[in-house]
Design an enzyme around this catalytic site. Structure first.
Site, PDB file in Angstrom:
ATOM      1  N   SER A 166       0.706  -1.302   0.112  1.00 34.32           N
ATOM      2  CA  SER A 166       0.017   0.036  -0.027  1.00 34.32           C
ATOM      3  C   SER A 166       0.740   1.268   0.025  1.00 34.32           C
ATOM      4  CB  SER A 166      -1.029  -0.096   1.220  1.00 34.32           C
ATOM      5  OG  SER A 166      -1.723  -0.962   1.259  1.00 34.32           O
ATOM      6  N   TYR A 175     -13.656  -1.929  -2.268  1.00 24.15           N
ATOM      7  CA  TYR A 175     -14.591  -1.201  -3.110  1.00 24.15           C
ATOM      8  C   TYR A 175     -16.063  -1.450  -2.621  1.00 24.15           C
ATOM      9  CZ  TYR A 175     -17.017   1.407  -6.827  1.00 24.15           C
ATOM     10  OH  TYR A 175     -17.832   2.323  -7.377  1.00 24.15           O
ATOM     11  N   TYR A 214      -4.390 -10.711   5.032  1.00 26.70           N
ATOM     12  CA  TYR A 214      -4.214  -9.163   5.319  1.00 26.70           C
ATOM     13  C   TYR A 214      -5.658  -8.633   5.569  1.00 26.70           C
ATOM     14  CZ  TYR A 214      -2.341  -4.638   4.241  1.00 26.70           C
ATOM     15  OH  TYR A 214      -2.258  -3.191   3.914  1.00 26.70           O
ATOM     16  N   LYS A 221      -1.428 -10.499   8.310  1.00 28.66           N
ATOM     17  CA  LYS A 221      -1.018  -9.012   8.451  1.00 28.66           C
ATOM     18  C   LYS A 221      -2.062  -8.067   8.971  1.00 28.66           C
ATOM     19  CE  LYS A 221       0.839  -4.468   6.485  1.00 28.66           C
ATOM     20  NZ  LYS A 221       1.195  -3.893   5.122  1.00 28.66           N
TER      21      LYS A 221
END
EC number: 4.-.-.-
Length: 301
Positions: free
Chosen positions: A44, A107, A133, A162
């Site tokens: 990211s 989204y 994640y 994570k």
């Protein structure tokens, strides 16, 4: 596979015509030389969702050339559907990356059943070590710990989770329920030391882009039982994290946090980071001066 220590989520240097791969190579080389346990370019912080598939694969090729055999090479999918995730995973596998970090679908705010089905579709086709994640800032939802537990029970290639939620109660649940089988990895620099003290195995963090060996020192102090020193170092960094982004990666400057990491990296490392990729905005002179002061206060510049 047990992932322990610090995997560095690197920023992506840009030139006018695309990714500055030589700048990325220089950054990765410095991080590996400092002794970090892993590198993670398509993150990211690395603006992965703004990179083409070709750019992502090339970035991982550079990482493999620089870090292969010396540090874990972790690749992030940055995709929001199972077909694209499977495709990019296969391309990363061909490069020879060590670990795949799977971005959850985003989204739309999916329910747990949809997320579980997504993981099953992907993991039925992807046979390599995988880190799951959660990043509610990007997805709009947090993934229940029980979903991770179900997936890990069914797929032996899952080696870690994570957590970039910023929810410490949730993080403690991950450690308690999954920590004996999976590597629980903190995703926020701000919570790294508290996570280690409660039993997390390490972190996937962006701070080492510009902190030098400070994050490694935090890890060492905790592992050696020097809790007071680790907490003191953590508190020393707090003004910086309050400015750059803490829980939820929002901080004082909202969505500018990837840009802040790039500017800080250029200030400290002397590597031209170029501009963020649009629509990420640049930071203004006032914010740049405040960042510079914070880095000077830490003795980094």
């Amino acid at each position: 596979m047990r992932i322990e220590g610090v995997v560095v989520a690197t920023v992506t240097p840009f030139a006018k015509d695309g990714v500055n791969y030589e700048g990325l190579r220089a950054l990765l080389s410095k991080i590996v030389e400092e002794g970090y346990q892993g590198v993670f370019p398509t993150s990211s912080t690395g603006e992965v969702t703004k990179l083409t598939f070709e750019e992502r694969v090339k970035a991982m090729e550079v990482a493999k050339e620089v870090a292969g055999g010396r540090a874990l090479v972790v690749a992030g999918t940055g995709t929001g559907d199972h077909l694209s995730t499977i495709e990019i995973a296969r391309r990363y596998r061909d490069v020879g990356v060590d670990v795949l970090l799977i971005t959850p679908p985003y989204y739309i705010q999916y329910d747990w059943a949809a997320v579980y089905a997504f993981y099953k579709r992907v993991l039925d086709k992807v046979d390599m070590p995988v880190v799951l994640y959660t990043i509610p800032l990007a997805t709009g939802y947090n993934i229940p710990v029980e979903v991770f537990e179900l997936v890990a029970n069914e797929y032996s290639q899952v080696v870690g989770v994570k957590d970039s939620s910023g929810d410490f109660r949730y993080h403690l649940d991950l450690i308690h329920l999954l920590g004996k089988r999976l590597s629980v990895l903190q995703g926020l620099d701000l919570l790294f030391v508290p996570s280690l003290l409660m039993g997390a195995h390490g972190g996937v963090l962006a701070g080492p882009n510009f902190l030098g060996r400070i994050t490694l020192e935090q890890y060492r102090l905790v592992k050696e039982g020097k809790t007071a020193e680790a907490v003191a170092l953590h508190n020393k960094l707090m003004p910086l994290w309050r400015f750059m982004g803490g829980c939820g990666l929002v901080g004082k400057l909202g969505g500018k946090w990837p840009t802040l990491y790039k500017v800080a990296t250029q200030m400290v490392r002397g590597i031209d980071m170029g501009p963020p990729r649009e629509p990420l905005p640049p930071i203004d002179d006032r914010d740049r001066k405040e960042l510079e002061k914070l880095l000077k206060d830490l003795g980094l510049i």
